[in-house]
Design an enzyme around this catalytic site. Structure first.
Site, PDB file in Angstrom:
ATOM      1  N   TYR A 201      22.778  26.339  16.488  1.00 26.05           N
ATOM      2  CA  TYR A 201      23.690  27.331  15.892  1.00 26.05           C
ATOM      3  C   TYR A 201      22.897  28.306  15.029  1.00 26.05           C
ATOM      4  O   TYR A 201      23.044  29.524  15.122  1.00 26.05           O
ATOM      5  CB  TYR A 201      24.749  26.586  15.057  1.00 26.05           C
ATOM      6  CG  TYR A 201      25.668  27.467  14.232  1.00 26.05           C
ATOM      7  CD1 TYR A 201      26.720  28.155  14.837  1.00 26.05           C
ATOM      8  CD2 TYR A 201      25.504  27.594  12.854  1.00 26.05           C
ATOM      9  CE1 TYR A 201      27.573  28.953  14.086  1.00 26.05           C
ATOM     10  CE2 TYR A 201      26.360  28.377  12.089  1.00 26.05           C
ATOM     11  CZ  TYR A 201      27.395  29.055  12.711  1.00 26.05           C
ATOM     12  OH  TYR A 201      28.240  29.847  11.959  1.00 26.05           O
ATOM     13  N   GLY A 234      29.635  32.197   4.152  1.00 27.11           N
ATOM     14  CA  GLY A 234      29.382  30.825   3.702  1.00 27.11           C
ATOM     15  C   GLY A 234      30.444  29.928   4.321  1.00 27.11           C
ATOM     16  O   GLY A 234      31.007  30.255   5.379  1.00 27.11           O
ATOM     17  N   ILE A 236      33.870  28.601   5.203  1.00 30.77           N
ATOM     18  CA  ILE A 236      35.208  29.194   5.248  1.00 30.77           C
ATOM     19  C   ILE A 236      36.177  28.122   5.754  1.00 30.77           C
ATOM     20  O   ILE A 236      35.823  27.355   6.666  1.00 30.77           O
ATOM     21  CB  ILE A 236      35.233  30.434   6.195  1.00 30.77           C
ATOM     22  CG1 ILE A 236      34.049  31.383   5.905  1.00 30.77           C
ATOM     23  CG2 ILE A 236      36.575  31.145   6.132  1.00 30.77           C
ATOM     24  CD1 ILE A 236      33.989  31.974   4.529  1.00 30.77           C
ATOM     25  N   THR A 238      38.244  27.186   7.916  1.00 25.51           N
ATOM     26  CA  THR A 238      38.883  27.090   9.230  1.00 25.51           C
ATOM     27  C   THR A 238      38.892  25.618   9.653  1.00 25.51           C
ATOM     28  O   THR A 238      38.053  24.829   9.196  1.00 25.51           O
ATOM     29  CB  THR A 238      38.125  27.922  10.289  1.00 25.51           C
ATOM     30  OG1 THR A 238      36.812  27.394  10.445  1.00 25.51           O
ATOM     31  CG2 THR A 238      38.039  29.376   9.899  1.00 25.51           C
TER      32      THR A 238
HETATM   33  P1  NAP Z   1      36.739  28.740  15.135  1.00 28.52           P
HETATM   34  O1  NAP Z   1      37.923  28.531  14.286  1.00 28.52           O
HETATM   35  O2  NAP Z   1      36.108  27.566  15.794  1.00 28.52           O
HETATM   36  O3  NAP Z   1      37.115  29.827  16.251  1.00 28.52           O
HETATM   37  C1  NAP Z   1      36.203  30.122  17.255  1.00 28.52           C
HETATM   38  C2  NAP Z   1      36.836  31.092  18.221  1.00 28.52           C
HETATM   39  O4  NAP Z   1      35.935  31.264  19.339  1.00 28.52           O
HETATM   40  C3  NAP Z   1      38.148  30.598  18.804  1.00 28.52           C
HETATM   41  O5  NAP Z   1      39.043  31.657  19.010  1.00 28.52           O
HETATM   42  C4  NAP Z   1      37.741  29.979  20.131  1.00 28.52           C
HETATM   43  O6  NAP Z   1      38.851  30.014  21.020  1.00 28.52           O
HETATM   44  C5  NAP Z   1      36.614  30.930  20.562  1.00 28.52           C
HETATM   45  N1  NAP Z   1      35.693  30.288  21.497  1.00 28.52           N
HETATM   46  C6  NAP Z   1      35.180  29.027  21.443  1.00 28.52           C
HETATM   47  N2  NAP Z   1      34.394  28.798  22.495  1.00 28.52           N
HETATM   48  C7  NAP Z   1      34.404  29.934  23.240  1.00 28.52           C
HETATM   49  C8  NAP Z   1      33.815  30.298  24.480  1.00 28.52           C
HETATM   50  N3  NAP Z   1      33.022  29.452  25.148  1.00 28.52           N
HETATM   51  N4  NAP Z   1      34.053  31.546  24.977  1.00 28.52           N
HETATM   52  C9  NAP Z   1      34.856  32.394  24.313  1.00 28.52           C
HETATM   53  N5  NAP Z   1      35.454  32.118  23.132  1.00 28.52           N
HETATM   54  C10 NAP Z   1      35.234  30.888  22.617  1.00 28.52           C
HETATM   55  O7  NAP Z   1      35.560  29.469  14.343  1.00 28.52           O
HETATM   56  P2  NAP Z   1      35.578  30.111  12.853  1.00 28.52           P
HETATM   57  O8  NAP Z   1      35.304  29.032  11.888  1.00 28.52           O
HETATM   58  O9  NAP Z   1      36.790  30.951  12.712  1.00 28.52           O
HETATM   59  O10 NAP Z   1      34.277  31.039  12.929  1.00 28.52           O
HETATM   60  C11 NAP Z   1      34.385  32.392  13.303  1.00 28.52           C
HETATM   61  C12 NAP Z   1      33.043  33.074  13.069  1.00 28.52           C
HETATM   62  O11 NAP Z   1      32.666  32.916  11.701  1.00 28.52           O
HETATM   63  C13 NAP Z   1      31.896  32.492  13.905  1.00 28.52           C
HETATM   64  O12 NAP Z   1      31.035  33.518  14.337  1.00 28.52           O
HETATM   65  C14 NAP Z   1      31.172  31.594  12.918  1.00 28.52           C
HETATM   66  O13 NAP Z   1      29.799  31.417  13.227  1.00 28.52           O
HETATM   67  C15 NAP Z   1      31.356  32.391  11.633  1.00 28.52           C
HETATM   68  N6  NAP Z   1      31.210  31.523  10.455  1.00 28.52           N
HETATM   69  C16 NAP Z   1      32.164  30.609  10.152  1.00 28.52           C
HETATM   70  C17 NAP Z   1      31.982  29.792   9.046  1.00 28.52           C
HETATM   71  C18 NAP Z   1      33.026  28.762   8.643  1.00 28.52           C
HETATM   72  O14 NAP Z   1      32.758  27.998   7.697  1.00 28.52           O
HETATM   73  N7  NAP Z   1      34.186  28.722   9.276  1.00 28.52           N
HETATM   74  C19 NAP Z   1      30.826  29.884   8.274  1.00 28.52           C
HETATM   75  C20 NAP Z   1      29.856  30.829   8.621  1.00 28.52           C
HETATM   76  C21 NAP Z   1      30.069  31.654   9.715  1.00 28.52           C
HETATM   77  P3  NAP Z   1      38.970  29.135  22.341  1.00 28.52           P
HETATM   78  O15 NAP Z   1      38.631  27.727  21.966  1.00 28.52           O
HETATM   79  O16 NAP Z   1      40.391  29.357  22.738  1.00 28.52           O
HETATM   80  O17 NAP Z   1      38.023  29.724  23.326  1.00 28.52           O
END
Ligand code: NAP
Length: 307
Positions: A201, A234, A236, A238
């Site tokens: 990642y 950082g 979040i 989710t």
């Molecule tokens: P999440 O809740 O897991 O959502 C991920 C999204 O990507 C979902 O809509 C998922 O939908 C889609 N996805 C998963 N596999 C996929 C695939 N193979 N092809 C197309 N779409 C796909 O993630 P999040 O926590 O909101 O994170 C969103 C962004 O923020 C990411 O870039 C992550 O690196 C960044 N981020 C998050 C955090 C955190 O703590 N949450 C921290 C740092 C950075 P489907 O499963 O329906 O495809």
């Protein structure tokens, strides 16, 4: 009613043209903590900045992407949202329409398939005609554990988290060049500082930083007016992130709310910041990452239990 762009304000500064200023809980780094941009006379109010904006948003079925879809909808955007899960996408689509989106379309696509990016951008252009914003947010599901030597899993994750971002950018750049549009790239603190359990990642997020920072220079050198905003996040709150954090026993970490994060990302992209940090203290960590490296390395290695 459409929520105002957070703390985006229409203000007058003595001796200066009329400006819009953004004071962010998260920071927009190209101007320090306060972003200021000269008012476009065509812009009558804050919400009009995004009203009718044409947006392609990936990873919008849940998490931060879902929250971004709702904010863009409240601002009256025209949206194409994508992820794999059709049922969830349909639910987000319906809610976006209720919240005030002018148009919403969803398209199911798995970004591990190298052909998906072209198909998704083509779909967006058929539905919306052009694009003003490309918001790259999706990530592939990767276990939060020690790297087990599976190079194929790393290759797969690089396709989903990095190469598909490049492919989507390649497909959308011609329309973004015509609209003087924006690319918003969701990255992570793990794309600035490596920590345990996220080797693949982290590699994909470091790659995004390198690619998009270099591309920004090249666009500027060619006097092409497409902005690139890298969003350094950082922890979040989710569901998918918190599940992994809890499973690792890291229960003392307090996450930042996804809805606020989404709003800060949108704000940074709208004012064409080069970077935004959310929550704000992630910027302090990045700015000081090369200080006291021996102590920092010891702290990181000892703060994460080996299981
Ligand atoms: P999440 O809740 O897991 O959502 C991920 C999204 O990507 C979902 O809509 C998922 O939908 C889609 N996805 C998963 N596999 C996929 C695939 N193979 N092809 C197309 N779409 C796909 O993630 P999040 O926590 O909101 O994170 C969103 C962004 O923020 C990411 O870039 C992550 O690196 C960044 N981020 C998050 C955090 C955190 O703590 N949450 C921290 C740092 C950075 P489907 O499963 O329906 O495809």
């Amino acid at each position: 009613m459409a929520k105002n762009l957070g703390t985006l304000r229409n203000s007058t500064v003595k001796g200066m043209p009329r400006v819009y200023s953004v004071v962010q809980e998260c920071t927009a780094s190209n101007f320090g903590e306060i972003s200021v941009f000269v008012a476009n006379p065509a812009v009558a109010s804050n919400n009009e900045l995004l009203s009718g904006a044409r947006i392609l948003l990936t990873g919008a079925s849940k998490g931060i992407g879902e929250q971004m879809a709702y904010h863009y909808a409240r601002f009256g955007g025209e949206l194409v949202i994508t992820a794999r899960n059709k049922t969830l996408l349909k639910q987000v689509e319906e809610k976006c329409l209720q919240l005030g989106a002018k148009k919403v379309y969803s398209v199911s696509a798995d970004m591990s398939d190298p052909k998906s990016a072209d198909r998704v951008v083509k779909f967006a252009l058929e539905k919306l005609g052009s694009l003003g914003y490309l918001v790259l947010n999706h990530i592939g599901n990767d276990p939060f554990e020690m790297w087990n030597g599976d190079a194929e899993q790393t290759r797969w994750l690089m396709q989903v988290n990095f190469l598909s971002y490049v492919q989507l950018t390649a497909a959308a750049l011609p329309t973004l060049l015509k609209t003087n549009g924006s690319i918003i790239v969701i990255s992570s603190l793990c794309g600035k500082i490596a920590v345990p359990y996220v080797a693949s990642y982290s590699a994909s997020k470091f790659a995004l930083e390198g690619f998009f920072n270099s591309l920004r220079y090249e666009l500027t050198m060619q006097k092409k007016n497409v902005s690139i905003t890298l969003c350094i996040l950082g922890l979040i709150d989710t569901e998918s992130a918190m599940e992994k954090i809890r499973a690792r026993g890291l229960t003392k970490l307090s996450p930042y709310p996804a809805s606020e994060t989404a709003l800060n990302i949108i704000r940074g992209g709208t004012v064409r910041s080069q970077e935004i940090y959310c929550p704000w203290w992630t910027e302090v960590i990045v700015r000081t990452r090369d200080w006291f490296t021996a102590v920092k390395n010891k702290l990181i290695a000892s703060s994460t239990p080996v299981t």
